[in-house]
Design a protein around this motif. Structure first.
Motif, PDB file in Angstrom:
ATOM      1  N   ARG A   1       0.823  -1.214   0.000  1.00  0.00           N
ATOM      2  CA  ARG A   1       0.000   0.000   0.000  1.00  0.00           C
ATOM      3  C   ARG A   1       0.858   1.265   0.000  1.00  0.00           C
ATOM      4  NH1 ARG A   1      -3.192  -1.099   3.950  1.00  0.00           N
ATOM      5  NH2 ARG A   1      -4.980  -1.814   2.733  1.00  0.00           N
TER       6      ARG A   1
ATOM      7  N   LEU B   1      -5.178  -0.747  -2.949  1.00  0.00           N
ATOM      8  CA  LEU B   1      -5.463   0.217  -1.884  1.00  0.00           C
ATOM      9  C   LEU B   1      -6.358  -0.390  -0.809  1.00  0.00           C
ATOM     10  CD1 LEU B   1      -5.032   3.183  -1.022  1.00  0.00           C
ATOM     11  CD2 LEU B   1      -7.163   3.730  -2.244  1.00  0.00           C
TER      12      LEU B   1
ATOM     13  N   ALA C   1      -4.552  -4.651   0.210  1.00  0.00           N
ATOM     14  CA  ALA C   1      -3.099  -4.773   0.095  1.00  0.00           C
ATOM     15  C   ALA C   1      -2.627  -6.125   0.630  1.00  0.00           C
ATOM     16  CB  ALA C   1      -2.416  -3.645   0.855  1.00  0.00           C
TER      17      ALA C   1
END
Length: 337
Positions: A24, A145, A148
């Motif tokens: 991320r 996002l 992850a």
């Protein structure tokens, strides 16, 4: 390309470099560094012509990227030690050079080799906004996002990056194919020319706009990848070359000549001499049009080269583009209207 797409590409490239180690955070850092080159739009210039020609200059230079990336990587290594210097260097450098490389594939013009000043690289094989390029990257970005470290999100991200990269290869190949057809048609129709500029119509790579430039005239045509054996229809327009001699100072004209690689025309509108970038838009509407001088009582007075407003009908234009992709006869109808 648009800044959102550049952020998505930056995130994807950074993830490819460091996604296994920091999925991320690498995505977000990549998006951040991917937007930085476009912040040059915040610089204030003395006129609109400078704003156009100096955009995508030093902030998009591969030379500047290569010199600056080690410094920023060293700082990031100190601030975020989760990644070592080598990985930070590769991440930052790749995000920046792919940003500029993608911009160079559009028609606008990107100064990849600043401070050396050859004409900006303007391949023009992809439109500045193209959903088929951007949406897969958005899917990969969202997947990582919100999930992850998951195998599925990893596969979506890598797949989206590979698809978008393959799409750029397709767009360049399609452009070269249309270029070969155009050159053959020009020979058959005995049309003399200096150079050709072929770019995709908005939001796609199926319909291509062709601009053929000679000293005194230029020609416009459109070609779809589905046109088959339909003949090329070139429409001729005056370049206004005779107006060049009226300008007491041609530095602004030389500036746009350099930036567009000679893809421009001159016109007199009422008492104003106007220069137009032929690469973006279509007859009779173009995005970049600049006033150069005003004719007053037989005197020619230079003006600040600021951009003139252009009439736009986006809905009608996109409607025409969609139908022209499938119908080679539609072009004649458009010109008659």
């Amino acid at each position: 390309m648009d800044t959102v797409t550049q952020a998505l590409l930056g995130g994807a490239v950074a993830y490819a470099v460091a996604g296994r180690k920091a999925p991320r955070s690498s995505l977000l850092y990549g998006a951040f560094f991917g937007t930085l080159p476009d912040l040059d739009v915040l610089i204030q210039y003395s006129n609109d012509l400078d704003a156009m020609t100096l955009h995508r200059s030093w902030t998009h230079s591969w030379i500047v990227h290569s010199l600056l990336a080690p410094i920023i990587a060293w700082l990031m290594c100190k601030l975020v030690p989760a990644l070592d210097f080598r990985r930070w260097l590769i991440l930052i450098w790749l995000v920046w050079v792919t940003h500029s490389g993608l911009d160079a594939m559009t028609v606008y013009g990107t100064q990849l080799f600043w401070p050396f000043m050859p004409p900006p690289v303007s391949i023009g094989s992809v439109f500045i906004i193209d959903p088929l390029y951007s949406l897969p990257l958005a899917a990969g970005f969202i997947a990582v996002l919100f999930a992850a470290g998951k195998r599925l999100s990893h596969l979506i991200m890598i797949g989206s990056l590979l698809f978008s990269s393959a799409y750029l290869v397709w767009s360049f190949a399609a452009q070269q194919w249309i270029t070969q057809q155009t050159q053959q048609a020009l020979i058959e129709q005995q049309i003399e020319f200096q150079h050709i500029k072929i770019t995709p119509a908005p939001l796609n790579t199926l319909l291509w706009r062709i601009v053929v430039v000679d000293e005194a005239v230029y020609y416009e045509a459109f070609r779809s990848v589905f046109d088959g054996n339909a003949p090329f229809e070139f429409t001729s327009f005056d370049r206004g070359s005779d107006l060049t001699t009226l300008l007491p100072d041609q530095s602004n004209l030389e500036q746009i000549d350099w930036f567009t690689d000679n893809n421009f025309k001159l016109q007199q509108q009422d008492n104003i001499i106007v220069v137009t970038d032929l690469r973006m838009g279509m007859e009779p509407d173009y995005f970049f049009r600049f006033q150069l001088a005003e004719i007053r009582d037989d005197d020619v007075i230079l003006l600040a080269p600021n951009q003139l407003k252009t009439a736009r009908n986006v809905k009608q234009g996109l409607h025409w583009v969609w139908h022209r992709i499938w119908d080679a006869q539609l072009e004649t109808t458009l010109q008659q209207n």
